[in-house]
Enzyme design. Structure first.
Site, mmCIF file in Angstrom:
data_model
loop_
_atom_site.group_PDB
_atom_site.id
_atom_site.type_symbol
_atom_site.label_atom_id
_atom_site.label_comp_id
_atom_site.label_asym_id
_atom_site.label_seq_id
_atom_site.Cartn_x
_atom_site.Cartn_y
_atom_site.Cartn_z
ATOM 1 N N HIS A 266 0.806 -1.146 0.008
ATOM 2 C CA HIS A 266 0.117 0.069 0.013
ATOM 3 C C HIS A 266 0.824 1.450 0.039
ATOM 4 O O HIS A 266 0.700 2.118 -0.818
ATOM 5 C CB HIS A 266 -0.905 0.075 1.300
ATOM 6 C CG HIS A 266 -1.594 1.202 1.438
ATOM 7 N ND1 HIS A 266 -2.824 1.605 0.975
ATOM 8 C CD2 HIS A 266 -1.147 2.369 2.155
ATOM 9 C CE1 HIS A 266 -3.071 2.885 1.306
ATOM 10 N NE2 HIS A 266 -2.175 3.444 1.996
ATOM 11 N N GLU A 267 1.940 1.204 0.960
ATOM 12 C CA GLU A 267 2.774 2.434 0.888
ATOM 13 C C GLU A 267 3.715 2.600 -0.256
ATOM 14 O O GLU A 267 3.746 3.765 -1.023
ATOM 15 C CB GLU A 267 3.578 2.271 2.082
ATOM 16 C CG GLU A 267 3.218 2.438 3.617
ATOM 17 C CD GLU A 267 2.131 3.530 3.646
ATOM 18 O OE1 GLU A 267 2.454 4.493 3.390
ATOM 19 O OE2 GLU A 267 1.163 3.458 4.439
ATOM 20 N N HIS A 270 1.717 4.399 -3.145
ATOM 21 C CA HIS A 270 1.877 6.113 -2.905
ATOM 22 C C HIS A 270 3.112 6.387 -3.664
ATOM 23 O O HIS A 270 2.830 7.332 -4.287
ATOM 24 C CB HIS A 270 1.941 6.383 -1.629
ATOM 25 C CG HIS A 270 0.572 6.119 -0.794
ATOM 26 N ND1 HIS A 270 -0.498 6.963 -1.079
ATOM 27 C CD2 HIS A 270 0.377 5.753 0.577
ATOM 28 C CE1 HIS A 270 -1.549 6.764 -0.181
ATOM 29 N NE2 HIS A 270 -0.957 6.114 0.802
ATOM 30 N N GLU A 341 -5.535 7.047 -1.271
ATOM 31 C CA GLU A 341 -5.604 6.084 -0.490
ATOM 32 C C GLU A 341 -6.206 5.012 -1.073
ATOM 33 O O GLU A 341 -5.887 3.705 -0.902
ATOM 34 C CB GLU A 341 -6.375 6.225 0.706
ATOM 35 C CG GLU A 341 -5.526 7.286 1.736
ATOM 36 C CD GLU A 341 -4.199 6.726 2.150
ATOM 37 O OE1 GLU A 341 -4.035 5.584 2.386
ATOM 38 O OE2 GLU A 341 -3.192 7.778 2.228
ATOM 39 N N ASP A 345 -4.494 1.427 -2.099
ATOM 40 C CA ASP A 345 -4.988 0.248 -1.645
ATOM 41 C C ASP A 345 -4.942 -0.770 -2.605
ATOM 42 O O ASP A 345 -4.770 -2.199 -2.677
ATOM 43 C CB ASP A 345 -6.549 0.370 -1.126
ATOM 44 C CG ASP A 345 -6.285 0.700 0.385
ATOM 45 O OD1 ASP A 345 -5.186 0.486 0.892
ATOM 46 O OD2 ASP A 345 -7.246 0.942 0.920
#
Length: 418
Positions: A266-267, A270, A341, A345
């Site tokens: 997930h990070e 970004h 976000e 995800d």
């Protein structure tokens, strides 16, 4: 102009109070419904924690309102009369340092209550008085040394450069970038204990994941966050050559390898989606707007505050009123953040698997006692991440179907959401 700022602050105060009361009423109702996402006991506990935090927030908002009025009524004038210095940069340093220290002392009761009463009551805080004093001392030294240098530099820019607010923006923006670069190094040397992962199998899996998406880092580290707090977390810290993956020891303890990789995925989403650069860009635009406003204030404002239109006064007014602008800009910034976000995800679930990410989010919610429901108005103003229910829905996990009795809650809350 002072009247405009005061009216804006009053509006900011009223919106804060109203949204907090709406959130308290909403959670009071929701916590007595069938549990979703969290275990039954933790669902109720998370609801109670959310309510207590909001009540404390309401009290703090009233308290801050009084402090604000005292500052603009007599506080700034009194502090100005006590600091009699000819040099503009030196007066700015002494005045702003005193202003920040006084505000910190006034806010200390709320910080102590949250850390040693509220968070300990709900099993979060492991902070000891000794560690709190140690952290406070180190933070104070950093502020007095580096904060004072920054204040002095800004004061000199105001005094010597035409269109100082443009150059002031450039300087502060550069400082923020630098702080982001060295933040992990400062944390490592002064506050936390960073160690290479002891689990070499996990380290190998993480490095493989990083290579897969082209993320270059200076290493993967575990940090002893549990000495202060039991919440789970992970982050990518630093910029450029200082980038590193930092895992809380609490996260390593509670999540499986696959779940942890899903969180990191997930990070990495970004990173891959360019959200870091986007956030820097948004921060730059907002900051430029702030400098443009506070760099062109009328002389009348300073006269009504009984201050001279000098660097110390300009910086003080900036610090006093900028939270108002931040608050009303946050819904737009948060809207963009929530969109990012969802995309992160999706990236993380594709990189690992949806089931791993769902399981990781379930554990994070339970361990962090994050109440999964909030009033829509509260979400609008304060949520930089989508509500958990919506995140799970996007991942194809219907939290209401998992607990059939919770379907009644979904129907019962329809009027509140729509």
């Amino acid at each position: 102009m002072l009247e405009i700022f005061v009216i804006a602050y009053c509006l900011y105060f009223l919106v804060n109070i109203y949204t907090s009361f709406m959130q308290v009423g909403f959670v009071k109702k929701a916590k007595n419904m069938p549990a979703i996402i969290l275990d039954d006991s933790k669902y109720l506990e998370a609801g109670n924690y959310s309510i207590e935090k909001q009540k404390l927030s309401i009290l703090s908002t009233f308290y801050d309102f009084v402090i604000f009025m005292l500052w603009i009524g007599v506080g700034l004038k009194l502090l100005d009369s006590l600091i009699v210095v000819e040099q503009g940069w030196l007066k700015a340093v002494l005045f702003i340092d005193a202003f920040i220290i006084i505000n910190w002392i006034l806010s200390l009761p709320f910080e102590l209550y949250t850390t040693f009463k509220l968070d300990k009551k709900y099993g979060f805080s492991n902070m000891t008085p000794k560690l709190f004093i140690k952290d406070t001392f180190k933070s104070s030294v950093l502020f007095l040394v580096f904060g004072s240098l920054i204040i002095a530099a800004v004061a000199l820019i105001i005094e010597t450069l035409p269109l100082w607010w443009i150059w002031g923006f450039v300087f502060i923006f550069a400082v923020i970038i630098l702080i982001n670069m060295i933040y992990p190094l400062v944390r490592d040397k002064m506050f936390d204990k960073f160690e290479p992962l002891k689990d070499k199998e996990l380290e190998s899996k993480i490095e493989k994941l990083l290579d897969e998406v082209g993320f270059k880092s200076s290493g993967v580290f575990s940090v002893d966050a549990s000495k202060r707090d039991n919440r789970l977390n992970a982050y990518f810290g630093g910029l450029g050559s200082t980038k590193r993956v930092v895992l809380f020891d609490t996260l390593i303890e509670k999540l499986t390898h696959n779940e942890l990789l899903a969180v990191l995925g997930h990070e990495l989403g970004h990173f891959k989606n360019g959200d870091i650069l986007k956030n820097i860009g948004i921060m730059g635009v907002v900051m430029f707007l702030f400098f443009a406003i506070f760099g062109n204030l009328s002389e009348e404002l300073f006269l009504k505050l009984s201050l001279n239109n000098e660097p110390y006064a300009i910086i003080a007014v900036f610090l006093l009123f900028s939270p108002i602008l931040s608050f009303f800009l946050m819904p737009l910034v948060s809207l963009i953040s929530r969109h990012n976000e969802y995309a992160a995800d999706e990236f993380g679930s594709n990189l690992q698997s949806k089931s791993d990410l769902v399981n990781a989010l379930l554990k994070l919610a339970n361990e962090n006692k994050s109440f999964p429901l909030s009033h829509p108005l509260y979400i609008f103003f304060y949520y930089s991440h989508p509500p958990l229910v919506e995140r799970f829905k996007e991942l194809g996990y219907d939290v209401y179907k998992v607990n059939n009795s919770a379907q009644a809650m979904k129907d019962d809350f329809r009027i509140d959401y729509e």
